[in-house]
Design a protein around this motif. Structure first.
Motif, mmCIF file in Angstrom:
data_model
loop_
_atom_site.group_PDB
_atom_site.id
_atom_site.type_symbol
_atom_site.label_atom_id
_atom_site.label_comp_id
_atom_site.label_asym_id
_atom_site.label_seq_id
_atom_site.Cartn_x
_atom_site.Cartn_y
_atom_site.Cartn_z
ATOM 1 N N VAL A 266 -12.423 -37.870 -133.276
ATOM 2 C CA VAL A 266 -12.726 -36.732 -134.146
ATOM 3 C C VAL A 266 -14.138 -36.256 -133.849
ATOM 4 O O VAL A 266 -15.042 -37.072 -133.652
ATOM 5 C CB VAL A 266 -12.609 -37.094 -135.650
ATOM 6 C CG1 VAL A 266 -12.959 -35.891 -136.519
ATOM 7 C CG2 VAL A 266 -11.211 -37.591 -135.989
ATOM 8 N N VAL B 234 -14.009 -28.440 -136.259
ATOM 9 C CA VAL B 234 -13.556 -29.822 -136.361
ATOM 10 C C VAL B 234 -12.388 -29.994 -135.394
ATOM 11 O O VAL B 234 -11.397 -29.269 -135.472
ATOM 12 C CB VAL B 234 -13.100 -30.174 -137.792
ATOM 13 C CG1 VAL B 234 -12.621 -31.622 -137.859
ATOM 14 C CG2 VAL B 234 -14.219 -29.942 -138.793
ATOM 15 N N HIS C 96 -9.620 -32.741 -133.414
ATOM 16 C CA HIS C 96 -8.962 -34.047 -133.386
ATOM 17 C C HIS C 96 -8.408 -34.311 -131.997
ATOM 18 O O HIS C 96 -7.998 -33.379 -131.294
ATOM 19 C CB HIS C 96 -7.784 -34.084 -134.374
ATOM 20 C CG HIS C 96 -8.200 -34.236 -135.799
ATOM 21 N ND1 HIS C 96 -7.290 -34.445 -136.826
ATOM 22 C CD2 HIS C 96 -9.424 -34.229 -136.385
ATOM 23 C CE1 HIS C 96 -7.939 -34.548 -137.967
ATOM 24 N NE2 HIS C 96 -9.234 -34.411 -137.727
ATOM 25 N N LEU D 142 -13.032 -33.964 -142.270
ATOM 26 C CA LEU D 142 -12.616 -34.902 -141.225
ATOM 27 C C LEU D 142 -11.105 -34.922 -141.058
ATOM 28 O O LEU D 142 -10.589 -35.027 -139.938
ATOM 29 C CB LEU D 142 -13.108 -36.310 -141.555
ATOM 30 C CG LEU D 142 -14.578 -36.643 -141.306
ATOM 31 C CD1 LEU D 142 -14.908 -38.012 -141.895
ATOM 32 C CD2 LEU D 142 -14.909 -36.623 -139.824
ATOM 33 N N THR D 143 -10.380 -34.822 -142.178
ATOM 34 C CA THR D 143 -8.921 -34.908 -142.137
ATOM 35 C C THR D 143 -8.267 -33.540 -141.928
ATOM 36 O O THR D 143 -7.041 -33.446 -141.879
ATOM 37 C CB THR D 143 -8.383 -35.513 -143.441
ATOM 38 O OG1 THR D 143 -8.848 -34.743 -144.554
ATOM 39 C CG2 THR D 143 -8.862 -36.954 -143.595
ATOM 40 N N VAL E 155 -8.536 -42.807 -143.808
ATOM 41 C CA VAL E 155 -9.616 -42.179 -144.576
ATOM 42 C C VAL E 155 -9.326 -42.408 -146.054
ATOM 43 O O VAL E 155 -8.286 -41.977 -146.567
ATOM 44 C CB VAL E 155 -9.715 -40.671 -144.266
ATOM 45 C CG1 VAL E 155 -10.860 -40.053 -145.057
ATOM 46 C CG2 VAL E 155 -9.912 -40.443 -142.777
ATOM 47 N N LEU F 138 -17.070 -33.260 -135.238
ATOM 48 C CA LEU F 138 -17.565 -32.160 -136.058
ATOM 49 C C LEU F 138 -18.704 -31.509 -135.299
ATOM 50 O O LEU F 138 -19.689 -32.175 -134.960
ATOM 51 C CB LEU F 138 -18.068 -32.648 -137.423
ATOM 52 C CG LEU F 138 -17.040 -32.783 -138.553
ATOM 53 C CD1 LEU F 138 -16.049 -33.889 -138.228
ATOM 54 C CD2 LEU F 138 -17.738 -33.075 -139.890
ATOM 55 N N LEU G 156 -16.571 -39.432 -134.158
ATOM 56 C CA LEU G 156 -15.907 -40.612 -134.684
ATOM 57 C C LEU G 156 -15.090 -41.239 -133.565
ATOM 58 O O LEU G 156 -14.293 -40.549 -132.913
ATOM 59 C CB LEU G 156 -14.995 -40.213 -135.853
ATOM 60 C CG LEU G 156 -14.328 -41.323 -136.652
ATOM 61 C CD1 LEU G 156 -15.379 -42.184 -137.338
ATOM 62 C CD2 LEU G 156 -13.392 -40.722 -137.698
#
Length: 606
Positions: A5, A62, A64, A51-52, A154, A7, A28
């Motif tokens: 992940v 963001v 993934h 984050l999710t 999370v 950001l 992450l």
């Protein structure tokens, strides 16, 4: 380790709350174990939603990894009231992915271990979630999340509604669970047990620190110490600025770094958290000799037996923790002491000088038409705590209400802020007996630290029912356990003894190794549990001593080079030569420290 992940320059704000995050860039990785801390309202839950990808940033991006599987437990759950436990845990009533055939419920040991660990063996497959309590629904949702395989887990306040044994089980389970973890929690023991990195959310940014809560606390104190020392040096340099400008540019200085000796200096002269003898003397003067005397007390909650023929005495200055599983009767016992419940049999005598303040789990009615400071001053304008007197505004500031928030209407406060205000009003009444029922609910770590600091100098009687292991070990001296058998058991070994005696907990701990949980490894000075033989352990300790001496020599060499840099500040050739030597010494010291830390993790304290 692989990145999962990212950001990139992310910003997020809300109308009422204002700007929470500005230009935040984070990465992450697939093995990260991250605890997120910060004040209430700083943006911790917002960060998790970003984050999710359950929320989009106002700006930034963001990303993934492709096919990333994310398991996400928010603070607020939306479960179908008509859904059953089977639908939620095994099916797709909450999460998109179903667990599989129903027979796997009975056949998979991991599923059964998770439900038992979360304290839900009594729940049937066909029990609907609608009539359940909020805590039961949250544990069902957490079980549904844990039985699934995910690359990233999370969790937002996962320890809420878990008892001490449940928190201990969850920590061990997560340590042994594969994949990355990001968790927001106020439970500081849990942060230390599970997390290897801490993200601090505040001032619209996110700062990263190595280690759990204890390491973050020490690093933050060191950061403040360095800032204070830097400011003192700056003030001193200002007086010399003109002279230095005439002589040439000043010597270059290195960026201050956290060092082992600096950490030791921070704690070398710290006094004990409280003077128990003096506090007992003050408590006796304020309370007299009697606080609570319970004689042959029997107490029931409906048909359930809570206490059977209990004889118990609580004296002035006692600091007592009550621990037990959810439903064991801790709240009922506190209500008995607070005078809101009568015993079914027996007698409860309360001292004539006792002034009790009872902090329940529910948010008490607060005067919504008043502002924060007015709500505190409605109770008292000045408060005496131990040997110090503080104004209501100072007490409010200690609990996170700065000048701006002091004039916020009570009706506009968040749940955590209302909890803080409820606590403030109780303390402002100057009680001499405090009864706390889960006081850590909705409080951030800084507010908890302020509360503990205040309680350190408070000379009254304290009885706290809590699953927060850190708080229990920090502010109480005696632990009693309630095991659901009508007894109140003194536990000289504290939380560890409670966990060892809790029904089913030892068996669950032994079974964790079979279902993917983290094995419990006890380290002892003779090397048992370390994987080292006696000879290897002695050699490792000898090497640790050598590395410590080497670090000390390198630090002395580094200090000498700094002094020489200042001496030859106008000799550019000499400065360049010394700077090169300093870089080499610093690199060698860092390598030596890393070697020391790696070896220290394998060697138990002697």
């Amino acid at each position: 380790m692989a990145n999962i992940v990212n950001l990139d320059r992310v910003s997020k704000g809300y109308g009422a709350a204002g700007q929470l995050l500005t230009d935040v860039s984070l990465g992450l990785e697939d093995l990260d174990r991250i605890g997120v801390v910060g004040l209430n309202g700083a943006g911790k839950s917002t960060l998790l939603r970003l984050l999710t990808k359950t929320e989009e940033p106002d700006s930034g991006r963001v990303t993934h990894r492709r096919d990333l599987r994310v398991a996400w437990l928010p603070q607020t759950l939306s479960l179908d009231p008509g859904a059953t436990v089977r639908d939620v845990v095994l099916g797709t009533a909450w999460l998109d992915e179903g667990f599989g055939a129903e027979h796997e419920w009975a056949g998979d040991a991991g599923v059964r271990a998770i439900l038992d660990g979360l304290g839900m063996p009594y729940l049937g497959l066909d029990q609907p979630v609608g009539p359940m309590s909020g805590g039961e629904r949250r544990r069902v949702a957490l079980a549904a999340l844990l039985v699934r395989t995910a690359d990233l887990v999370v969790l937002d306040e996962p320890t809420n509604h878990l008892d001490v044994a449940g928190v201990d089980w969850l920590a061990r389970h997560l340590v042994g669970k594969r994949g990355a973890l990001v968790v927001v929690t106020h439970d500081r023991w849990f942060l230390d047990a599970v997390c290897t990195t801490t993200w601090e959310v505040g001032d619209q940014t996110v700062r990263s620190y190595e280690g759990g809560f204890a390491a973050w606390t020490l690093a933050r104190v060191e950061r403040e110490r360095v800032a204070a020392a830097t400011e003192a040096r700056r003030q001193n340099l200002l007086r010399k600025e003109i002279a230095w400008l005439r002589r040439g540019p000043p010597a270059r200085t290195s960026k201050p770094r956290f060092r082992i000796d600096a950490a030791n200096a921070l704690i070398a002269d710290v006094p004990p958290p409280r003077d128990s003898v003096s506090l007992q003397r003050l408590a006796t003067a304020r309370l007299g000799r009697q606080v609570y005397d319970l004689t042959d007390v029997t107490l029931k909650a409906g048909e359930k037996l809570i206490l059977a023929d209990l004889t118990w005495q609580v004296g002035p200055g006692d600091r007592i923790a009550i621990v037990g599983a959810n439903g064991a009767g801790k709240t009922t016992l506190l209500r008995l002491l607070a005078g809101t419940r009568e015993p079914d049999q027996g007698q409860v005598k309360v001292g004539s000088t006792v002034r009790t303040a009872y902090l329940s789990q529910e948010l008490a009615e607060l005067p919504g038409e008043l502002r924060v400071l007015e709500a505190v001053e409605e109770v008292a304008r000045r408060v005496v705590f131990g040997d110090r007197e503080i104004a209501a505004s100072q007490l409010a500031e200690m609990f996170g209400f700065d000048d701006r928030r002091l004039w916020t209407p009570v009706s506009d406060l968040s749940g955590g802020e209302r909890r803080r205000l409820q606590l403030l009003r109780l303390l402002a009444a100057e009680p001499n007996v405090l009864l706390f029922d889960e006081p850590t609910n909705d409080l951030d770590t800084d507010t908890l630290a302020a509360l503990e600091d205040l309680l350190d100098s408070w000379p009254g009687t304290l009885i706290v029912a809590s699953h927060d292991r850190y708080l229990v070990e920090r502010v109480t001296d005696v632990v009693y356990g309630m095991f659901g058998d009508g007894q109140l058991v003194h536990l000289p070994g504290g939380i560890e003894e409670y966990l060892a005696r809790a029904p089913g907990h030892a068996a669950a701990a032994a079974g964790r190794d079979r279902v993917g949980g983290a094995p419990a490894v006890a380290t002892t000075p003779d090397g048992a549990g370390t994987g080292l033989s006696g000879g290897e352990l002695r050699a490792a300790r000898k090497e640790l001593t050598r590395l410590e001496r080497q670090i000390g020599k390198l630090e002395q060499r580094e200090a000498t080079l700094h002094d020489q840099l200042a001496t030859y500040a106008t000799d550019y050739n000499k400065v360049a030569e010394l700077d090169g030597q300093l870089r080499a010494v610093r690199a060698e010291r860092e390598q030596t420290e890393e070697a020391w830390l790696a070896l220290a993790e394998q060697v138990p304290e002697s």
